[in-house]
Design an enzyme around this catalytic site. Structure first.
Site, mmCIF file in Angstrom:
data_model
loop_
_atom_site.group_PDB
_atom_site.id
_atom_site.type_symbol
_atom_site.label_atom_id
_atom_site.label_comp_id
_atom_site.label_asym_id
_atom_site.label_seq_id
_atom_site.Cartn_x
_atom_site.Cartn_y
_atom_site.Cartn_z
ATOM 1 N N SER A 67 0.856 -1.190 0.000
ATOM 2 C CA SER A 67 0.000 0.000 0.000
ATOM 3 C C SER A 67 0.887 1.232 0.000
ATOM 4 C CB SER A 67 -0.853 0.029 1.264
ATOM 5 O OG SER A 67 -0.024 0.284 2.390
ATOM 6 N N ASP A 68 0.430 2.316 -0.588
ATOM 7 C CA ASP A 68 1.126 3.576 -0.343
ATOM 8 C C ASP A 68 0.964 3.841 1.153
ATOM 9 O OD1 ASP A 68 2.503 5.932 -0.448
ATOM 10 O OD2 ASP A 68 1.382 6.791 -2.117
ATOM 11 N N TRP A 69 1.839 4.674 1.660
ATOM 12 C CA TRP A 69 1.926 4.858 3.118
ATOM 13 C C TRP A 69 0.605 5.410 3.703
ATOM 14 C CZ3 TRP A 69 5.384 2.224 1.210
ATOM 15 C CH2 TRP A 69 6.580 1.907 1.823
#
Ligand code: BGC
Length: 665
Positions: A232-234
């Site tokens: 996932s993106d952060w």
């Protein structure tokens, strides 16, 4: 070779299987989320060390490694080089720097399409065009992974603005996804076998990218054949429904920290409530563990290295190749070292450093040193020429301006408000010109800018963010030690309203958290060409200190049948007095398309270096796919029989040779 690779893959699979068999349920559940900002957990009991990830696309991020590293030019500068081989060299160097700080995964390349010139992250991305994007991304990934470090291509998908990035949804047709936004990911998987993909913050057509079964499972894994892991993106997974829905979609790792949806306690509750099975959990872990093991520091890969003279030279070459000469009236450039005795250098960006932690956001790199444009010019002219700050009486004046990595400029998390330079910079350009007719504007900036002074200023150089060696490259270009050969990877519009994403606020920034991609496939030059709008500078534009001639196209017309490819060639000559590079661009347009299509689409290109007076034959081999469009009804790529125009061009608006072919399946 193939047998060997298959053998290694089998061995990796058996090691992963053995690990999974030895793990308890809790251990498995603990591996789906990270431990800190850039590290996963490990399993000491089974000898599995934590996996370290590092930003980012233009060098090892200080915030992820707490080390200084080579700051290469940013993505858009590499885009402007139109040089896939350079992208490969860069990828390899970047990965060695990552390994030198213990990272196994580098969070790049960043490949989102430049849909709006206002995107705060345009400076990180390559281009508005899917073909240029794919060629650069594929080679960057190959370079990175040749060292045993995983590339993580980001941000998947349709992540084209920063405004409301955590809560918006891109409403985009399947055709636009297939033709514009997905090709680079398809190429990353099919051609470069990328080992990881970052799922974006945004939703696509209402479903958050991190839990999109369509994007992650159906398209990425089943259709393209992706075997790596999706991260996932952060903090992006926070907007998803549950751990189970992310797992089902194919999200393999949630970052950073302990995660939200993949937080151990939460996942365990979901598991106990029967939301997913252990078999499904294993299926989610397998791709992650494979990359984890194959990139591990004990896997026998070449040792890393950081800040080497070789990497510094590469950073300089990249800066040189990206610099784009936008305008050069009356041959103001190159400056003549014999004649220039007093040079005025001024402007807010002349002595500013751009390679600092978090400058620009997660792509920020803290370099061991940085040559600013002023320093570069000082070093080059030495004692032969006096550098002053007053343009009056100087032989020429160089004004260095640009947005900088400030919030609202070229900066992650926020889009720009408009296309303008800060007012004081525009004023400085005009004041300088009033005092010195030989005024040269150098733009150190990462995205398209308005230039209300364009007709008055004789020479304009786009240097992008050229990295820690940038000042030397700029000086070399200004004095003709290097002949510029960069070309614009994005259209520079005259006004924002000319840009396809700015026809209506529904398109940008969107309404009620939905961004309507109503321009559909007509992104960048596809829109300007279709509507006949004159841009400030067109896609593919860039001048040189020499001139190139295109001739003897063979064949000039012809028949193209079946699934075979089309061969064509022409003669390219350097007809000027300096050595230099030309980026030859090949565009294809259907003469009578069965549904609306852009007049021209880039399908191939080549950066060719020729000595003064030299000629060469440039050949292209086009696959049938170069004629295809994505048919929304049939939901697949199709090619119509009929006539096509193949243009060989020096920019999307400077077409030199045209071939007409008639295609029959
Ligand atoms: C960015 C990513 C980056 C990550 C880690 C996010 O905010 O969108 O590109 O890799 O942070 O720094």
């Amino acid at each position: 070779m193939e047998e060997q690779a298959a053998g290694q893959a089998d061995e990796l699979d058996s090691r992963v299987q053995a690990l999974l068999q030895a793990m308890t349920l809790d251990e498995k559940l603990s591996l789906l989320a990270g431990r800190s900002l850039f590290k996963t957990r490990g399993l000491a009991r089974l000898g599995l060390k934590p996996m370290k990830l590092s930003d980012g696309p233009r060098g090892v991020g200080y915030h992820s490694a707490l080390r200084r590293a080579t700051a290469f030019p940013t993505g858009i500068a590499l885009g402007a080089s139109w040089n896939p081989e350079l992208a490969r060299e860069f990828g390899e160097a970047l990965a060695l720097e990552a390994r030198a700080v213990g990272a196994q995964v580098i969070l790049g390349p960043a490949v989102n399409i430049c849909r709006t010139p206002l995107n705060g992250r345009t400076f990180e991305y390559f281009t508005e065009d899917p073909e240029l994007n794919s060629r650069l991304a594929v080679e960057a990934i190959r370079g990175i992974q040749s060292t045993g470090v995983a590339a993580c291509v980001k941000h998947y998908a349709a992540n084209n603005q920063e405004t409301h990035r955590m809560k918006n949804s891109s409403r985009v047709s399947e055709r636009a996804l297939r033709e514009i936004y997905l090709p680079v990911f398809e190429a990353a998987v099919r051609e470069a076998d990328v080992w990881s993909v970052m799922a974006a913050y945004n939703a696509v057509n209402g479903v958050p990218a991190c839990e999109s079964k369509t994007l992650l499972d159906e398209i990425l894994r089943r259709e393209y054949g992706f075997t790596g892991f999706v991260v996932s993106d952060w903090f992006a997974a926070r907007r998803t429904r549950s751990g189970a829905s992310c797992l089902e979609a194919g999200l393999n790792l949630e970052m950073p920290g302990r995660g939200s949806r993949y937080r151990h306690s939460r996942l365990k509750r979901e598991y106990e409530a029967g939301a997913f099975t252990e078999v499904e959990l294993d299926a989610g872990l397998r791709p992650l563990l494979r990359v984890w093991l194959r990139t591990s520091p004990d896997a026998g890969h070449p040792p890393g290295k950081r800040n080497t003279p070789g990497h510094q030279q590469l950073a300089r070459r990249m800066a040189e190749q990206g610099i784009t000469l936008l305008k050069n009236d009356g041959g103001v450039l190159p400056l003549d070292r014999q004649r220039i005795r007093r040079l005025a250098v001024l402007g807010q960006r002349a002595a500013k450093r751009n390679c600092r932690p978090l400058y620009g956001g997660s792509a920020g790199v803290w370099s061991p040193y940085e040559i600013t444009p002023l320093e570069g010019l000082r070093q080059l002219v030495g004692r032969d020429c006096e550098i002053v700050s007053d343009p009056r009486g100087a032989d020429a004046a160089v004004v260095v301006v640009g947005l900088g990595h400030r919030v609202g400029g070229d900066f992650e998390g926020r889009d720009r408000a408009d296309l303008e330079l800060p007012a004081e910079q525009t004023a400085l350009i005009r004041e300088t010109l009033a005092q010195n007719a030989n005024t040269i504007v150098v733009l150190v900036s990462g995205s398209p800018l308005a230039m209300p002074w364009v007709d008055e200023i004789p020479a304009i150089v786009m240097a992008w963010y050229p990295g820690m060696e940038g000042g030397r490259a700029i000086a070399d270009v200004l004095f003709g030690e290097v002949n510029p050969g960069g070309k614009l990877p994005v259209t520079f519009p005259r006004t924002l309203a000319d840009s396809p994403a700015h026809r209506d606020p529904r398109r940008f920034p969107g309404d009620e958290d939905t961004v309507h991609y109503e321009e559909d496939i007509f992104v960048g030059y596809r829109h300007f060409d279709r509507e006949g709008i004159e841009p400030l500078f067109p896609f593919g534009h860039g001048l040189s200190y020499t001139c190139f001639e295109y001739s003897t196209l063979a064949p000039e017309s012809g028949e193209w049948r079946g699934q075979g490819s089309l061969q064509l060639s022409f003669r390219l000559s350097n007809a000027g007095e300096r050595d230099g590079s030309e980026v030859v661009q090949l565009y294809v347009g259907a003469c009578a398309p069965s549904l609306p299509r852009p007049p021209r689409e880039l399908k191939a290109f080549r950066r060719v270096f020729l000595r003064a007076g030299e000629s060469t034959t440039v050949s292209f081999e086009l696959p049938v796919r170069a004629l295809a469009y994505y048919c929304p009804q049939a939901r697949c790529w199709q090619v119509d029989d009929g006539d096509y125009e193949i243009a060989l061009a020096a920019s999307s608006r400077d077409i030199r040779l045209v071939q007409r072919v008639s295609y029959t399946a």
